[in-house]
Scaffold this motif. Structure first.
Motif, PDB file in Angstrom:
ATOM      1  N   GLN A  18       8.342  19.582 -16.040  1.00  0.00           N
ATOM      2  CA  GLN A  18       8.330  19.342 -14.601  1.00  0.00           C
ATOM      3  C   GLN A  18       9.725  19.087 -14.048  1.00  0.00           C
ATOM      4  O   GLN A  18       9.875  18.750 -12.878  1.00  0.00           O
ATOM      5  N   THR A  19      10.735  19.277 -14.870  1.00  0.00           N
ATOM      6  CA  THR A  19      12.113  19.051 -14.460  1.00  0.00           C
ATOM      7  C   THR A  19      12.868  20.372 -14.417  1.00  0.00           C
ATOM      8  O   THR A  19      12.378  21.407 -14.883  1.00  0.00           O
ATOM      9  N   ALA A  20      14.090  20.322 -13.875  1.00  0.00           N
ATOM     10  CA  ALA A  20      14.900  21.542 -13.798  1.00  0.00           C
ATOM     11  C   ALA A  20      15.383  21.976 -15.169  1.00  0.00           C
ATOM     12  O   ALA A  20      15.428  23.169 -15.485  1.00  0.00           O
ATOM     13  N   GLY A  21      15.764  21.004 -16.020  1.00  0.00           N
ATOM     14  CA  GLY A  21      16.318  21.341 -17.317  1.00  0.00           C
ATOM     15  C   GLY A  21      15.300  21.665 -18.381  1.00  0.00           C
ATOM     16  O   GLY A  21      15.633  22.279 -19.405  1.00  0.00           O
ATOM     17  N   LYS A  22      14.052  21.210 -18.186  1.00  0.00           N
ATOM     18  CA  LYS A  22      12.932  21.506 -19.092  1.00  0.00           C
ATOM     19  C   LYS A  22      13.111  20.927 -20.491  1.00  0.00           C
ATOM     20  O   LYS A  22      12.420  21.349 -21.418  1.00  0.00           O
ATOM     21  N   LYS A  23      14.003  19.944 -20.678  1.00  0.00           N
ATOM     22  CA  LYS A  23      14.221  19.450 -22.033  1.00  0.00           C
ATOM     23  C   LYS A  23      13.950  17.956 -22.198  1.00  0.00           C
ATOM     24  O   LYS A  23      13.780  17.477 -23.316  1.00  0.00           O
ATOM     25  N   SER A  24      13.901  17.193 -21.098  1.00  0.00           N
ATOM     26  CA  SER A  24      13.733  15.743 -21.206  1.00  0.00           C
ATOM     27  C   SER A  24      12.754  15.257 -20.144  1.00  0.00           C
ATOM     28  O   SER A  24      12.686  15.814 -19.044  1.00  0.00           O
ATOM     29  N   PRO A  25      12.005  14.190 -20.446  1.00  0.00           N
ATOM     30  CA  PRO A  25      11.123  13.619 -19.420  1.00  0.00           C
ATOM     31  C   PRO A  25      11.935  12.924 -18.337  1.00  0.00           C
ATOM     32  O   PRO A  25      13.158  12.760 -18.457  1.00  0.00           O
ATOM     33  N   TYR A  26      11.257  12.488 -17.303  1.00  0.00           N
ATOM     34  CA  TYR A  26      11.952  11.941 -16.128  1.00  0.00           C
ATOM     35  C   TYR A  26      11.055  10.864 -15.519  1.00  0.00           C
ATOM     36  O   TYR A  26       9.822  10.977 -15.525  1.00  0.00           O
ATOM     37  N   LEU A  27      11.672   9.857 -14.987  1.00  0.00           N
ATOM     38  CA  LEU A  27      10.973   8.793 -14.259  1.00  0.00           C
ATOM     39  C   LEU A  27      11.715   8.522 -12.966  1.00  0.00           C
ATOM     40  O   LEU A  27      12.942   8.454 -12.952  1.00  0.00           O
ATOM     41  N   PHE A  28      10.965   8.373 -11.872  1.00  0.00           N
ATOM     42  CA  PHE A  28      11.585   7.859 -10.651  1.00  0.00           C
ATOM     43  C   PHE A  28      10.598   6.968  -9.927  1.00  0.00           C
ATOM     44  O   PHE A  28       9.381   7.066 -10.106  1.00  0.00           O
ATOM     45  N   SER A  29      11.131   6.081  -9.108  1.00  0.00           N
ATOM     46  CA  SER A  29      10.299   5.175  -8.322  1.00  0.00           C
ATOM     47  C   SER A  29      10.400   5.528  -6.842  1.00  0.00           C
ATOM     48  O   SER A  29      11.389   6.096  -6.386  1.00  0.00           O
ATOM     49  N   GLN A  30       9.361   5.173  -6.113  1.00  0.00           N
ATOM     50  CA  GLN A  30       9.358   5.269  -4.657  1.00  0.00           C
ATOM     51  C   GLN A  30       8.619   4.044  -4.142  1.00  0.00           C
ATOM     52  O   GLN A  30       7.397   3.964  -4.253  1.00  0.00           O
ATOM     53  N   GLY A  31       9.355   3.091  -3.591  1.00  0.00           N
ATOM     54  CA  GLY A  31       8.780   1.799  -3.261  1.00  0.00           C
ATOM     55  C   GLY A  31       8.259   1.641  -1.853  1.00  0.00           C
ATOM     56  O   GLY A  31       7.406   0.791  -1.599  1.00  0.00           O
ATOM     57  N   GLU A  32       8.785   2.398  -0.909  1.00  0.00           N
ATOM     58  CA  GLU A  32       8.358   2.245   0.487  1.00  0.00           C
ATOM     59  C   GLU A  32       6.961   2.835   0.674  1.00  0.00           C
ATOM     60  O   GLU A  32       6.688   3.925   0.167  1.00  0.00           O
ATOM     61  N   ALA A  33       6.043   2.117   1.328  1.00  0.00           N
ATOM     62  CA  ALA A  33       6.268   0.852   2.002  1.00  0.00           C
ATOM     63  C   ALA A  33       5.974  -0.346   1.084  1.00  0.00           C
ATOM     64  O   ALA A  33       6.772  -1.270   0.945  1.00  0.00           O
ATOM     65  N   ILE A  34       4.797  -0.371   0.430  1.00  0.00           N
ATOM     66  CA  ILE A  34       4.411  -1.558  -0.339  1.00  0.00           C
ATOM     67  C   ILE A  34       4.005  -1.176  -1.766  1.00  0.00           C
ATOM     68  O   ILE A  34       3.080  -1.750  -2.338  1.00  0.00           O
ATOM     69  N   LEU A  35       4.730  -0.231  -2.338  1.00  0.00           N
ATOM     70  CA  LEU A  35       4.387   0.234  -3.681  1.00  0.00           C
ATOM     71  C   LEU A  35       5.170  -0.474  -4.785  1.00  0.00           C
ATOM     72  O   LEU A  35       4.743  -0.461  -5.940  1.00  0.00           O
ATOM     73  N   ASN A  36       6.300  -1.081  -4.472  1.00  0.00           N
ATOM     74  CA  ASN A  36       7.095  -1.694  -5.535  1.00  0.00           C
ATOM     75  C   ASN A  36       6.371  -2.841  -6.225  1.00  0.00           C
ATOM     76  O   ASN A  36       6.697  -3.188  -7.365  1.00  0.00           O
ATOM     77  N   ARG A  37       5.382  -3.419  -5.572  1.00  0.00           N
ATOM     78  CA  ARG A  37       4.610  -4.485  -6.211  1.00  0.00           C
ATOM     79  C   ARG A  37       3.835  -3.972  -7.423  1.00  0.00           C
ATOM     80  O   ARG A  37       3.311  -4.772  -8.203  1.00  0.00           O
ATOM     81  N   SER A  38       3.770  -2.642  -7.582  1.00  0.00           N
ATOM     82  CA  SER A  38       3.083  -2.100  -8.752  1.00  0.00           C
ATOM     83  C   SER A  38       3.983  -2.038  -9.982  1.00  0.00           C
ATOM     84  O   SER A  38       3.510  -1.683 -11.068  1.00  0.00           O
ATOM     85  N   TRP A  39       5.281  -2.383  -9.833  1.00  0.00           N
ATOM     86  CA  TRP A  39       6.133  -2.501 -11.022  1.00  0.00           C
ATOM     87  C   TRP A  39       7.084  -3.690 -10.997  1.00  0.00           C
ATOM     88  O   TRP A  39       7.721  -3.988 -12.001  1.00  0.00           O
ATOM     89  N   ILE A  40       7.132  -4.415  -9.865  1.00  0.00           N
ATOM     90  CA  ILE A  40       7.946  -5.619  -9.767  1.00  0.00           C
ATOM     91  C   ILE A  40       7.110  -6.723  -9.126  1.00  0.00           C
ATOM     92  O   ILE A  40       6.709  -6.601  -7.965  1.00  0.00           O
ATOM     93  N   PRO A  41       6.839  -7.814  -9.849  1.00  0.00           N
ATOM     94  CA  PRO A  41       6.088  -8.920  -9.241  1.00  0.00           C
ATOM     95  C   PRO A  41       7.017  -9.771  -8.384  1.00  0.00           C
ATOM     96  O   PRO A  41       7.804 -10.568  -8.890  1.00  0.00           O
ATOM     97  N   THR A  42       6.968  -9.574  -7.093  1.00  0.00           N
ATOM     98  CA  THR A  42       7.819 -10.340  -6.182  1.00  0.00           C
ATOM     99  C   THR A  42       7.102 -10.436  -4.845  1.00  0.00           C
ATOM    100  O   THR A  42       5.936 -10.036  -4.720  1.00  0.00           O
ATOM    101  N   GLN A  43       7.758 -10.966  -3.852  1.00  0.00           N
ATOM    102  CA  GLN A  43       7.199 -11.012  -2.501  1.00  0.00           C
ATOM    103  C   GLN A  43       7.603  -9.710  -1.815  1.00  0.00           C
ATOM    104  O   GLN A  43       8.729  -9.555  -1.359  1.00  0.00           O
ATOM    105  N   ASP A  44       6.673  -8.785  -1.784  1.00  0.00           N
ATOM    106  CA  ASP A  44       6.961  -7.400  -1.398  1.00  0.00           C
ATOM    107  C   ASP A  44       6.804  -7.222   0.106  1.00  0.00           C
ATOM    108  O   ASP A  44       5.921  -6.511   0.581  1.00  0.00           O
TER     109      ASP A  44
END
Length: 632
Positions: free
Chosen positions: A153-179
């Motif tokens: 699913q990447t351009a290079g086709k050789k390594s996996p990839y991870l990215f986050s998208q926190g807006e608006a209230i999604l970061n609470r799914s990987w960071i326990p804080t006051q979101d």
């Protein structure tokens, strides 16, 4: 006194300022961003009770587990509390918490409250006097903020990839804080990733090459300025960097690096142009990360590292207004942030206005006028989507209680907000307006803001006798519709385009259209002006002459497909299939599936067939929108 008449000086209140005893206890501590205390600043999308105990700093020590598709480790939270506060309430979403301790390792009782499909679960920790807590936890494999991509699913086709998208209230799914965007926090992070991969984050990079560790390589980051928690972002993959200027550059996969650097060659000049308008850039570096095509947005303004969709790479720098937009967020959104998602327009309306001013400074008034005129059309479409100009969602300040904050992320916030600011500029004059905006960003730097706070600030620092009444400021912000005196910037270049569209609709002669000097914006206007009653032979002529079904310019391809689907043009379905399965940008994906689905027997089956193939590669943000459209 009516809430909206309060001045910002009365709206801003830190725990320290409101509680002398707490102020004494925290003497010498790092300055933290204020918490707004008005009713309008109450965040209905957070469980936090910041007036009792609030998070001021987050320290992450996490490992990215690509096999399990989880982030696991600890989050250490520094707290500012009122005297006698017994607990702190955090936001979470499907986090697996093993234990919570204080700084000395003593166990602290904790409990999850009743969950909500939108908000997740409150996580309440009994403090026992602790000013710092350590949460040992892991995210869930399906955490909506995180997208784990396989190598193919990447351009290079050789390594996996991870990215986050926190807006608006999604970061609470990987960071326990006051979101909540009104509870700004500084942060630091140690991220361990597989040895062959590189981690980047939206903060200062402390270990550029990473450090060897038992689990692979560890990268360390720091953000010493208080930011809204949705702006904490991460990406991990086979990444390379190319410098553009002294404080600018591009990160992306090696296969994309040269194209990306060429497309954004004006990046350093763009930062300087923005500074010339509204003051110094305060975040150190301004780098871009060009992500894989599943990224759900055009861009995300994460401090120091804007995340960008590859669909903006057209080969001719014609779509760089998107970069101007994300850069402008370094002032409007990142520096001064909407306190709650009900006032999303404070982030985006200001940013669209500022983006257009950057484009004018960089590329001239004609190009800026075309972009503003196209934006007016986007605003009108957003009104229609909202249920009409008089519908509640056509307001700037919204009431999103019980709703996903994504429901407010429409072009009403972006384009009506920008038109409102242009109308103010028209009344008070550009010189005074620019001076005000520069001072506004200085006064409110690193603070949250509400609509009431903005109105109070303009009353105190901008308006002269009769100007507020002439504009009708409260009507703009709190009422539906569009005032009759709204400033509509009209592009003189579009008159000829409109005539050409009318001529082609009548004759079908594509060769007669004079496209000399046309830019992306000319094509967008032309295609948008064509009727949805064109016969198939005229669409075929246009497609054959201009190569629209295979256009590598995402904006032109999108405009063509919306026209073709609106006219039930069968040959375009193959192009729609290729386009929708090659990227996940919600701006394109959602309207195209909606247009297909609206065509009932003709387009509905095609929409479902395409979506079955495309859905696994989409981010949760895009999936959630299209799922609703198609009833999945």
């Amino acid at each position: 006194m009516h809430l909206r008449n309060l001045l910002p000086a009365l709206l801003l209140c830190t725990l320290a300022a409101c509680d002398p005893q707490t102020a004494s206890e925290n003497k010498g501590a790092p300055q933290v961003a204020p918490v707004l205390t008005t009713d309008e600043a109450k965040d209905v999308h957070s469980y936090a009770r910041p007036q009792e105990a609030r998070v001021t700093h987050v320290s992450l020590d996490l490992t990215a587990d690509f096999d399990a598709k989880v982030m696991a480790g600890t989050a250490t939270l520094d707290l500012q509390t009122r005297d006698g506060a017994k607990e702190v309430v955090l936001d979470s979403r499907n986090l697996a918490v093993k234990q919570v301790t204080d700084a000395e390792g003593r166990q602290l009782p904790f409990a999850f409250g009743k969950g909500d499909a939108i908000l997740g679960q409150p996580l309440t920790v009994q403090l026992g006097g602790a000013k710092q807590i350590v949460i040992h936890y892991a995210s869930a494999p399906g955490a909506p903020a995180l997208q784990w991509l396989s190598a193919d699913q990447t351009a290079g086709k050789k390594s996996p990839y991870l990215f986050s998208q926190g807006e608006a209230i999604l970061n609470r799914s990987w960071i326990p804080t006051q979101d909540s965007p009104g509870i700004r926090q500084s942060w630091d992070a140690s991220i361990t990733v597989p040895e062959e991969l590189v981690a980047v984050m939206s903060g200062d990079r402390l270990t550029p090459e990473g450090e060897n560790s038992d689990g692979g390589r560890t990268f360390r980051f720091k953000m010493d300025k208080p930011v809204a928690p949705y702006l904490i972002a991460i990406a991990v993959g086979d990444l390379a960097f190319k410098e553009i200027g002294p404080r600018t550059g591009v990160w992306t996969e090696p296969a994309m690096l040269e194209r990306s650097a060429s497309e954004f060659a004006d990046l350093e000049k763009m930062v300087s142009a923005a500074e010339g308008l509204y003051g110094p850039y305060r975040w150190g570096r301004y780098d871009l990360l060009v992500l894989p095509p599943s990224f759900p947005f055009g861009g995300m303004e994460n401090p120091t590292l804007t995340f960008v969709t590859p669909t903006v790479i057209a080969g001719d720098r014609s779509l760089v207004s998107l970069i101007a937009h994300e850069l402008a967020h370094s002032w409007s959104g990142n520096l001064v942030t909407n306190a709650t998602w009900n006032d999303f327009w404070l982030n985006e309306g200001f940013t669209v206005y500022f983006e257009n001013r950057i484009m004018e400074a960089m590329y001239g008034a004609d190009r800026a006028a075309m972009l503003a005129d196209l934006g007016w059309g986007d605003m009108e479409a957003a009104f229609k989507q909202a249920g009409g100009k008089d519908a509640p969602d056509s307001r700037l300040h919204l009431d999103l209680a019980g709703r996903d904050p994504d429901d407010g992320m429409t072009d009403v916030a972006y384009e009506k907000g920008a038109v409102f600011l242009r109308t103010i500029e028209h009344v008070v004059g550009r010189e005074r307006w620019d001076a005000y905006l520069k001072s506004y960003f200085d006064r409110l730097a690193f603070k949250p803001q509400t609509s009431a706070g903005l109105i109070g600030d303009m009353r105190a620092n901008l308006f002269k006798d009769g100007e507020e009444e002439k504009i009708g400021v409260e009507r703009w912000v709190y009422q539906a519709g569009l005032p009759d005196d709204a400033v509509h910037v009209r592009s003189t270049a579009f008159a000829a385009v409109d005539r050409a569209a009318a001529s082609f609709a009548a004759s079908g002669n594509a060769a007669a259209v004079d496209r000399t000097g046309w830019t992306t914006q000319h094509y967008q206007r032309f295609l948008a002006r064509l009727p949805r009653t064109l016969p198939a032979d005229r669409l075929a002529t246009l497609d054959s002459a201009w190569g629209l079904s295979d256009s590598g310019n995402s904006e032109i391809r999108f405009a063509w497909l919306m026209l073709a689907i609106g006219n039930r043009y069968d040959p375009a379905l193959a192009s729609a299939d290729r386009f929708l399965t090659s990227m996940g940008r919600r701006k394109f994906v959602a309207p195209l599936f909606e247009a297909l689905n609206a065509q009932a027997e003709w387009g509905g089956p095609a929409a479902r067939a395409i979506y079955l193939k495309a859905r696994p590669g989409y981010h949760s943000v895009t999936r959630g929108t299209v799922d609703k459209t198609l009833g999945i």
